[in-house]
Motif scaffolding. Sequence first.
Motif, short mmCIF file in Angstrom:
data_model
loop_
_atom_site.label_atom_id
_atom_site.label_comp_id
_atom_site.label_asym_id
_atom_site.label_seq_id
_atom_site.Cartn_x
_atom_site.Cartn_y
_atom_site.Cartn_z
N UNK A 1 114.48 9.67 114.26
CA UNK A 1 114.88 8.38 114.73
C UNK A 1 113.56 7.45 114.37
N UNK B 1 113.76 5.55 111.40
CA UNK B 1 114.53 4.41 111.15
C UNK B 1 114.01 3.23 111.58
N UNK B 2 114.65 1.93 111.64
CA UNK B 2 113.88 0.72 111.81
C UNK B 2 114.32 0.31 113.51
N UNK B 3 114.44 1.40 113.85
CA UNK B 3 115.13 1.09 115.42
C UNK B 3 113.82 0.50 116.30
N UNK C 1 107.95 -1.23 109.59
CA UNK C 1 109.52 -1.14 109.78
C UNK C 1 110.41 -1.96 109.02
N UNK D 1 111.02 0.98 106.50
CA UNK D 1 111.88 2.08 107.14
C UNK D 1 113.50 1.68 107.00
N UNK D 2 113.55 0.42 107.00
CA UNK D 2 114.95 -0.31 106.61
C UNK D 2 115.40 0.13 105.18
N UNK E 1 114.42 2.97 103.30
CA UNK E 1 114.14 4.16 102.92
C UNK E 1 115.11 5.08 103.67
N UNK F 1 121.46 16.33 115.23
CA UNK F 1 121.64 16.58 116.31
C UNK F 1 122.70 17.83 116.54
N UNK G 1 126.06 8.07 114.55
CA UNK G 1 125.02 7.75 115.26
C UNK G 1 123.91 7.06 114.40
N UNK G 2 123.65 7.79 113.12
CA UNK G 2 122.50 7.34 112.36
C UNK G 2 122.89 6.01 111.81
N UNK H 1 122.34 3.28 114.20
CA UNK H 1 121.14 2.83 114.54
C UNK H 1 120.25 2.17 113.31
N UNK H 2 120.92 2.33 112.23
CA UNK H 2 120.64 1.48 110.89
C UNK H 2 121.14 0.07 110.81
#
Lengths: 403, 246
Positions: free
Chosen positions: A244, A247-249, B73, B76-77, B79, B89, B100-101, B104-105
């Motif tokens: 998590x 990720x950019x969350x 951040x 992270x967007x 990679x 999970x 889910x993944x 959240x992206x």
Amino acid sequence: MKTLRFLLEKEFRQILRNRQILRTLLIAPVIQLILLPLAADYSVKNISIVVVDNDHSPISQRLINKITASGHFRLTGYTASYNEALTMVEQDQADIALQIPTNFERDLVRENAKQLFIAVNAIEGTKANLGGAYLNTIIRDYNADIRIRWQSPNPTAAAPATNPGATPSTASTITAAPASHGTPTANTPVPQITATSSNWYNPYLNFKLYMVPAILVVLVTAMAAMQSAFNIVQEKESGTIEQINVTPIKKHWFILGKMIPFLVLGIILFTLGLLVGWLFYGIIPVGNLLVLYASLIVYLFAMLGLGLLLATYSGTQQQAMSLAFFFINIFNMMSGVFTAIDSMPGWAQAIVATFPPSHFIKIMRMVVLKGSGFSDIVYPITAMAAIGLVLNTWAVLNYRKTN
Amino acid sequence: MPTVITTDKLTKRFGAFIAANELTFEVEKGEIFGFLGANGAGKTTAMRMLCGLLSPSSGAATVAGFDVYTQTEKIKQNIGYMSQKFSLYDDLTVSENIRFYAGIYGMSIPAIKTKTTQLLEELQLQKEAKTLVKELPLGWKQKLAFSVSIVHDPSIVFLDEPTGGVDPVTRRQFWDLIYAAADKGVTIFVTTHYMDEAEYCNRVSIMVDGVISALDSPAKLKEQYNAHNMEDVFYELARNAKRKAD
């Protein structure tokens, strides 16, 4: 916003799939709420009393009847010797010994005053205190009865007072009418002032009415603070939190995604609790349910904030558990569930004011018993909101995606 | 070829311990870059700094054009990351994990649906779409984890020992997935302990005691160290390590 949707979807799926969580969250608290109030009852019943009746008069008989009819006492012995009665106290067959002196009736009629003697086994403090107090009340009542029956306006006030000793041997004396020196004659009534008290909002001093709302708060507290902390720490342990974090969350979405599911669970648990209170104890909140639920949401916001904050400081579930226990124990003992906050020293009260449960227990009792509205609970609800804001901000700040 | 990762004396200290010491290298777009080293050599630390999970102590680095200090951040967007620890999970199904993944992206729901169908087909997991991840064999889980780590089409993917504990056949299949991704222009940054896998990389760096001791293509490294295979090269460099393996 869209992120939140996926987070919530995932959390609810996981929670609903986990039977263990549902069991501990919903079934266990209901059982606890049914059982705990039975124990948390300060009214004392079945106090064993042994009466040493040296008088054997109609008046002494009537007094004994009145005592046993009160429902609090059980006559376990009726003897003629004080020593015999004391032996019974020593052998735990009686909690209280009441000695009625010889010529009780005669002296009461003639001299308008006579002493009774009560010995209380004070090993069990609560029972001794309350037992003595109950007995006093009955005797005072009886005293008044006699006066009325004699239709004599004699104001001789009975001023009994118990003073239970530490052991059965240090018995205390009670006077049914000790202060009769200089009592005016029966023909000249003097005005007297009597203070009487009535118990509002809980007229019969039903302890369950007082305890059930507080115990419900205790259960909601444990659920909110612990489960939210465990949930995050579990993700730390399994390593999914790292996925998590990469990720950019946004952090606040993540925290909200963890908070909302437990907010919902908290509301469900609370509702179940109110149902149990109604079904098993006949407690129906006097106040507005809207006020109650609005306060609940503010309270959960604060307590979930605490849970999330604890999670940011714990690496393992064990650490989270120890931290959560530390706070929950203090909350349970100090937030006014069992003892009055008002009787704590000032500095302790100042600390307790920072505990969200102390405010919510207050609100619960005010709304459930008294029917208080929003205007009456402005202070505690604001306090909870402020504490919640601090805890949640702290949690978001302390949660680091980059170490 | 444009570079997608640039580091200059990138260093991470934990107290007195220098986990990664002045790392300087570049990775080109579309490259399969092998990041080798013994246990405790500092590979994971270096990788976590590049992913924005760990702040460097000193030095500079950019990933996909973004700074590792100030733009984590944004990095992270762009990679993907697959950690040593299994990160799906267990109590969600295959398609729920993908959803889910991807969600959240920031992918849209129709895009997620298309992507899910495509991934399941590539992995031949159509029948297992509704199976809980914990019920899958390890090799399948690893392949799924890789696919999930690139679900949002990142320009770089970091793989930390992705094939640990997996049988040779599945490892081979896993590398097919890596090649497929590289063909699409995804830069692969991978750590491994398997020297046959090192041979698959375009270039390889070997870390010893927090320092990069060698960096070149497998062929040139073999030539330089006069070795038959990468195993010998690795042994030649790593046997002088002073740091104890963790």
